[in-house]
Design an enzyme around this catalytic site. Structure first.
Site, mmCIF file in Angstrom:
data_model
loop_
_atom_site.group_PDB
_atom_site.id
_atom_site.type_symbol
_atom_site.label_atom_id
_atom_site.label_comp_id
_atom_site.label_asym_id
_atom_site.label_seq_id
_atom_site.Cartn_x
_atom_site.Cartn_y
_atom_site.Cartn_z
ATOM 1 N N GLY A 124 7.237 -0.295 12.680
ATOM 2 C CA GLY A 124 7.691 -1.320 11.747
ATOM 3 C C GLY A 124 6.747 -2.498 11.680
ATOM 4 O O GLY A 124 5.524 -2.347 11.601
ATOM 5 N N GLU A 162 -6.106 -14.503 -4.497
ATOM 6 C CA GLU A 162 -6.210 -13.122 -4.064
ATOM 7 C C GLU A 162 -5.787 -12.941 -2.612
ATOM 8 O O GLU A 162 -5.105 -11.978 -2.272
ATOM 9 C CB GLU A 162 -7.661 -12.646 -4.255
ATOM 10 N N ASP A 213 4.876 -4.528 13.217
ATOM 11 C CA ASP A 213 4.213 -4.719 14.509
ATOM 12 C C ASP A 213 2.725 -5.024 14.419
ATOM 13 O O ASP A 213 2.060 -5.217 15.440
ATOM 14 C CB ASP A 213 4.430 -3.485 15.393
ATOM 15 N N SER A 245 0.448 -2.947 13.351
ATOM 16 C CA SER A 245 -0.366 -1.749 13.609
ATOM 17 C C SER A 245 -1.416 -1.528 12.531
ATOM 18 O O SER A 245 -2.495 -1.002 12.807
ATOM 19 C CB SER A 245 0.532 -0.510 13.721
ATOM 20 N N HIS A 297 3.009 -3.161 3.713
ATOM 21 C CA HIS A 297 2.417 -1.893 4.147
ATOM 22 C C HIS A 297 2.503 -1.728 5.662
ATOM 23 O O HIS A 297 2.609 -0.606 6.158
ATOM 24 C CB HIS A 297 0.961 -1.808 3.678
ATOM 25 N N HIS A 322 5.626 -8.349 -6.856
ATOM 26 C CA HIS A 322 4.661 -7.976 -7.890
ATOM 27 C C HIS A 322 4.395 -9.105 -8.881
ATOM 28 O O HIS A 322 3.458 -9.018 -9.676
ATOM 29 C CB HIS A 322 5.148 -6.725 -8.632
ATOM 30 N N THR A 323 5.195 -10.169 -8.822
ATOM 31 C CA THR A 323 4.940 -11.293 -9.718
ATOM 32 C C THR A 323 3.663 -12.038 -9.344
ATOM 33 O O THR A 323 3.099 -12.769 -10.163
ATOM 34 C CB THR A 323 6.131 -12.269 -9.732
ATOM 35 N N THR A 338 1.499 -14.377 -15.422
ATOM 36 C CA THR A 338 1.558 -15.635 -14.666
ATOM 37 C C THR A 338 1.371 -15.334 -13.177
ATOM 38 O O THR A 338 2.202 -15.693 -12.348
ATOM 39 C CB THR A 338 2.901 -16.356 -14.900
#
Length: 361
Positions: free
Chosen positions: A88, A63, A90, A92, A74, A199-200, A219
């Site tokens: 970008g 996880e 950085d 933040s 993000h 996303h794998t 998987t």
């Protein structure tokens, strides 16, 4: 005489070339005994060990590894080539978390920052928030078999302000709006799809809050192209409490299919880019590595950064090839790119599986 002169010139040129190559590949031995191409990177080896011990359960593709990769996206996507949408890559999102975590698209990120912030504050060598977030992503991803060894650049300055809202694409967005947001950050549709290889090893926590840790493929502990295959399989049910905003029917019990992933897999602009990844691990990982290298320096002056990629652990290889989940075959595939031949895949033996949630979610 002319021939002798020519031979001497060639010998000098070859010698000079060898000296240049040696200089380019010369490595520094750190006090830890590890080697790197730049002495400034030596301080990162204890940091990597600290991250593995205190954040990634000793080097597990679990996880925390999945979450570290998500956090880096993000953080970095808060950027526009036209300006006005954040600094970008950085950090933040870590420093100004009280602001950025209030954004709808950052739902579930609070658990990640709560876990990472104490580690960030107790590093054996202090790093800027941006360096920490993106080193953690590279190290966590390296714990997943099949993943590429991501680039890491050292030297990001501290963030000066939070990113604004509405920079992170959401599962409910249209393909047009998703591609527009990526283009605004400087990415092509091909690079946008390449980044979705993340996303794998990912899972959903808040699309359906009754089932946190619901994987996007069967998987989730392996960085393979299984997610690109399973998103194309015909859906039959929802994994949790009925239909939620941002999900569509899933083919497997216990698995979540994001609405945005499915739309991208079916859209004429991106369907072939999506399908090209299936059972083509070399293509998928190289494209993902290149897109991540671009993502993780958004908003940064790369001339002031030091390439410390060689401190990132080398991931285990993926045994492969991928297979259809048990009870599935090509007849279950919703092909949206007839121009490309669909790969020939075997099917796992046995009954259709139920995908387990990611431990620790």
């Amino acid at each position: 005489m002319a021939f002798a002169r020519l031979s001497a010139i060639v010998a000098i040129a070859l010698g000079a070339s060898q000296l240049v190559n040696a200089a380019l590949t010369r490595r520094v031995t750190c006090s830890t005994g590890q080697t790197t191409t730049n002495a400034a990177c030596c301080a990162l080896f204890p940091v990597v060990d600290f991250l593995q011990a205190n954040l990634f359960d000793g080097g597990v593709c679990g996880e925390e590894a999945h979450s570290a990769l998500r956090l880096s996206f993000h953080d970095a996507i808060g950027f526009s080539i036209h300006g006005g949408k954040g600094g970008g890559a950085d950090g933040s999102i870590l420093i100004f978390n009280s602001t950025e975590l209030a954004f709808h698209a950052n739902g579930g990120i609070d658990d990640i920052t709560a876990r990472q912030f104490p580690v960030f504050q107790t590093l054996p060598t202090p790093l800027s928030a941006g360096d920490f977030v993106h080193l953690a992503a590279a190290v966590g991803t390296a714990n997943c078999p099949g993943a590429p060894r991501l680039q890491f650049m050292l030297g990001r300055p501290p963030p000066v302000a939070p990113a604004p809202d509405l920079t992170v694409p959401e599962p409910t967005d249209t393909v047009t709006s998703i591609l527009a947001r990526f283009a605004d950050a400087g990415f092509t549709p091909s690079e946008a799809v390449a980044l979705l290889a993340s996303h794998t090893i990912a899972a959903a926590d808040v699309v359906d809050p009754t089932i946190p840790g619901t994987p996007f493929d069967s998987t989730v502990g392996t960085f393979d192209s299984q997610v690109f295959l399973e998103v194309l399989l015909k859906g039959t049910s929802f994994p949790g409490n009925g239909s939620q905003a941002g999900e569509v029917l899933s083919p497997l019990a216990g698995e979540m299919r994001l609405q945005s992933d499915f739309r991208i897999s079916q859209d004429a602009r991106t369907a072939c880019l999506w399908q090209a990844n299936i059972n083509n691990e070399a293509h998928m990982t190289s494209a993902f590595k290149a897109a991540m290298a671009k993502l993780q320096v958004l908003g940064q002056n790369t001339r002031r950064l030091i390439d410390c990629s060689d401190v990132v652990p080398v991931p285990q290889s993926f045994a492969g090839p991928i297979k259809f989940p048990a009870s599935f075959s090509k007849k279950d595939v919703q092909i949206a790119c007839p121009e490309l031949p669909f790969p020939s895949l075997a099917t796992v033996a046995g009954p259709a599986p139920t995908v387990a949630p990611v431990p620790g979610s």
